[in-house]
Design a protein around this motif. Sequence first.
Motif, PDB file in Angstrom:
ATOM      1  N   ARG A 144       0.827  -1.217   0.000  1.00 52.29           N
ATOM      2  CA  ARG A 144       0.000   0.000   0.000  1.00 52.29           C
ATOM      3  C   ARG A 144       0.859   1.264   0.000  1.00 52.29           C
ATOM      4  NH1 ARG A 144      -3.501  -3.079   3.220  1.00 52.29           N
ATOM      5  NH2 ARG A 144      -2.550  -2.387   5.149  1.00 52.29           N
ATOM      6  N   TRP A 145       1.987   1.200   0.694  1.00 52.14           N
ATOM      7  CA  TRP A 145       2.890   2.353   0.744  1.00 52.14           C
ATOM      8  C   TRP A 145       3.383   2.701  -0.660  1.00 52.14           C
ATOM      9  CZ3 TRP A 145       7.947   3.690  -0.374  1.00 52.14           C
ATOM     10  CH2 TRP A 145       8.526   4.742   0.353  1.00 52.14           C
ATOM     11  N   ILE A 146       3.862   1.675  -1.375  1.00 51.15           N
ATOM     12  CA  ILE A 146       4.368   1.915  -2.742  1.00 51.15           C
ATOM     13  C   ILE A 146       3.235   2.403  -3.648  1.00 51.15           C
ATOM     14  CG2 ILE A 146       5.444   0.905  -4.801  1.00 51.15           C
ATOM     15  CD1 ILE A 146       6.902  -1.066  -3.052  1.00 51.15           C
ATOM     16  N   GLU A 279       2.020  13.369   8.830  1.00 53.69           N
ATOM     17  CA  GLU A 279       2.991  12.863   7.871  1.00 53.69           C
ATOM     18  C   GLU A 279       4.081  12.122   8.618  1.00 53.69           C
ATOM     19  OE1 GLU A 279       4.440  15.940   5.299  1.00 53.69           O
ATOM     20  OE2 GLU A 279       2.510  16.070   4.271  1.00 53.69           O
ATOM     21  N   CYS A 280       4.481  10.991   8.089  1.00 53.90           N
ATOM     22  CA  CYS A 280       5.538  10.191   8.692  1.00 53.90           C
ATOM     23  C   CYS A 280       6.838  10.998   8.717  1.00 53.90           C
ATOM     24  CB  CYS A 280       5.732   8.910   7.881  1.00 53.90           C
ATOM     25  SG  CYS A 280       7.137   7.927   8.408  1.00 53.90           S
ATOM     26  N   ILE A 281       7.501  11.020   9.884  1.00 52.24           N
ATOM     27  CA  ILE A 281       8.717  11.833   9.999  1.00 52.24           C
ATOM     28  C   ILE A 281       9.882  11.244   9.202  1.00 52.24           C
ATOM     29  CG2 ILE A 281       8.141  12.902  12.230  1.00 52.24           C
ATOM     30  CD1 ILE A 281       9.996  10.802  13.533  1.00 52.24           C
ATOM     31  N   ARG A 282       9.793   9.949   8.853  1.00 54.41           N
ATOM     32  CA  ARG A 282      10.867   9.352   8.056  1.00 54.41           C
ATOM     33  C   ARG A 282      10.625   9.475   6.565  1.00 54.41           C
ATOM     34  NH1 ARG A 282      15.123   6.896  10.883  1.00 54.41           N
ATOM     35  NH2 ARG A 282      15.927   6.903   8.767  1.00 54.41           N
ATOM     36  N   CYS A 283       9.409   9.142   6.121  1.00 52.16           N
ATOM     37  CA  CYS A 283       9.204   9.011   4.676  1.00 52.16           C
ATOM     38  C   CYS A 283       8.222  10.020   4.097  1.00 52.16           C
ATOM     39  CB  CYS A 283       8.743   7.595   4.335  1.00 52.16           C
ATOM     40  SG  CYS A 283       7.043   7.264   4.831  1.00 52.16           S
ATOM     41  N   GLY A 284       7.520  10.751   4.954  1.00 55.17           N
ATOM     42  CA  GLY A 284       6.616  11.776   4.443  1.00 55.17           C
ATOM     43  C   GLY A 284       5.259  11.272   3.988  1.00 55.17           C
ATOM     44  N   LEU A 291       5.616   7.722  13.039  1.00 57.24           N
ATOM     45  CA  LEU A 291       6.046   6.875  11.937  1.00 57.24           C
ATOM     46  C   LEU A 291       4.815   6.244  11.281  1.00 57.24           C
ATOM     47  CD1 LEU A 291       9.092   4.825  13.331  1.00 57.24           C
ATOM     48  CD2 LEU A 291       9.160   6.762  11.760  1.00 57.24           C
ATOM     49  N   CYS A 292       4.852   6.101   9.966  1.00 58.94           N
ATOM     50  CA  CYS A 292       3.759   5.419   9.277  1.00 58.94           C
ATOM     51  C   CYS A 292       3.891   3.916   9.563  1.00 58.94           C
ATOM     52  CB  CYS A 292       3.825   5.692   7.781  1.00 58.94           C
ATOM     53  SG  CYS A 292       5.204   4.903   6.947  1.00 58.94           S
ATOM     54  N   LYS A 293       2.876   3.152   9.149  1.00 58.67           N
ATOM     55  CA  LYS A 293       2.900   1.706   9.414  1.00 58.67           C
ATOM     56  C   LYS A 293       4.099   1.030   8.768  1.00 58.67           C
ATOM     57  CE  LYS A 293      -1.942   0.520  10.044  1.00 58.67           C
ATOM     58  NZ  LYS A 293      -3.108   0.187   9.231  1.00 58.67           N
ATOM     59  N   THR A 294       4.425   1.465   7.548  1.00 61.31           N
ATOM     60  CA  THR A 294       5.551   0.863   6.839  1.00 61.31           C
ATOM     61  C   THR A 294       6.852   1.081   7.606  1.00 61.31           C
ATOM     62  OG1 THR A 294       4.511   1.022   4.683  1.00 61.31           O
ATOM     63  CG2 THR A 294       6.913   1.011   4.703  1.00 61.31           C
ATOM     64  N   CYS A 295       7.100   2.331   7.987  1.00 62.37           N
ATOM     65  CA  CYS A 295       8.346   2.621   8.710  1.00 62.37           C
ATOM     66  C   CYS A 295       8.362   1.913  10.067  1.00 62.37           C
ATOM     67  CB  CYS A 295       8.526   4.129   8.862  1.00 62.37           C
ATOM     68  SG  CYS A 295       8.866   4.924   7.268  1.00 62.37           S
ATOM     69  N   THR A 296       7.189   1.782  10.707  1.00 61.70           N
ATOM     70  CA  THR A 296       7.106   1.071  11.980  1.00 61.70           C
ATOM     71  C   THR A 296       7.512  -0.392  11.807  1.00 61.70           C
ATOM     72  OG1 THR A 296       5.282   2.513  12.602  1.00 61.70           O
ATOM     73  CG2 THR A 296       5.587   0.543  13.943  1.00 61.70           C
TER      74      THR A 296
HETATM   75 ZN   LIG Z   1       7.063   6.257   6.876  1.00 60.22          ZN
END
Ligand SMILES: [Zn+2]
Length: 313
Positions: A144-146, A279-284, A291-296
Amino acid sequence: MSCTKCGSENVIIHRRYSGQHLCKKCFIETIQKKVLKDIKKYELIKKGDKVLVALSGGKDSTTVLDILSILAERNIIELEAITIDEGIKDYREKGIEYASETCKKLGIPQHIFSFKEHFKITIDEIMASKPPRKACTYCGVLRRWILNKEAKKLGADKIATGHNLDDEVQAIVMNYLEGNIENLTRIGPATYSQKFVTKIKPLREIPEKEVTAYVMAKGLKVHLEECPYRKTSFRKKIGTILTGLSKDHPTILYSTLRGHEKIRNALKKELKGESILRECIRCGQPAARDLCKTCTLLKEIGRLKDEIHSHNR
Ligand SMILES: [Zn+2]
Ligand SMILES: [Zn+2]
């Protein structure tokens, strides 16, 4: 037995929930009409929309692409496909091959992205590291992230996925049984959110069996093999139970879907004040927390160093 619609003797399907017998031509027509009607009814697509089909090469997404290509031919929408390579050895390659063939045949542009290029790791590699969660969790979240990121870049208005009636009812029952009541409010023909590209499910009211029959009737080339990771999933177990129940109660999938529609709005009211997306602090990308779910998930498996950084918008 003759076709309920045209009287032809060439019946290919008996719909137990409606009592209809249909020949190949009438069957194909009823499926296309039903899907296009649902698109109108639920306002899934507007004229001029750029629609991206999340195309795996399996029966569901290939059927979505095939039916939406009718709208593209009529110049009602702009249609492209996006295929994601999660890195599942001896499985995904075939799907991608068939997906590309279908796109070529229909003259639809296709974009292919992989977990490897985005996250520097494949699903197989994640699973080999004995992570705390099931494959379907990583696969679903990372995919979903991609999809969202690339769909935004491509300027898509909608992402169409292949979820069929069985998938949708499985999700309803799973979330109910697991007590994920908030998730129940998000299940529907379309998912709107300011920060995500709107996702639509044109096949939501078509039973899985009929998607398979459509693919065969139209001679579409699809990858029918089941994902090796799905075999042990909770979803699969629920699916088996529901299929069993449908034998004696042919309308049960529809009644569960309708029942859910009725309680969904009540649930939404009850659960008002749900988390606002940041917004996710790593990936935006959109995130409920820092952090978004992906970064988590990537952090959890020790994969959040420079990997994501380079994609920081
Ligand atoms: Zn993220
Ligand atoms: Zn007929």
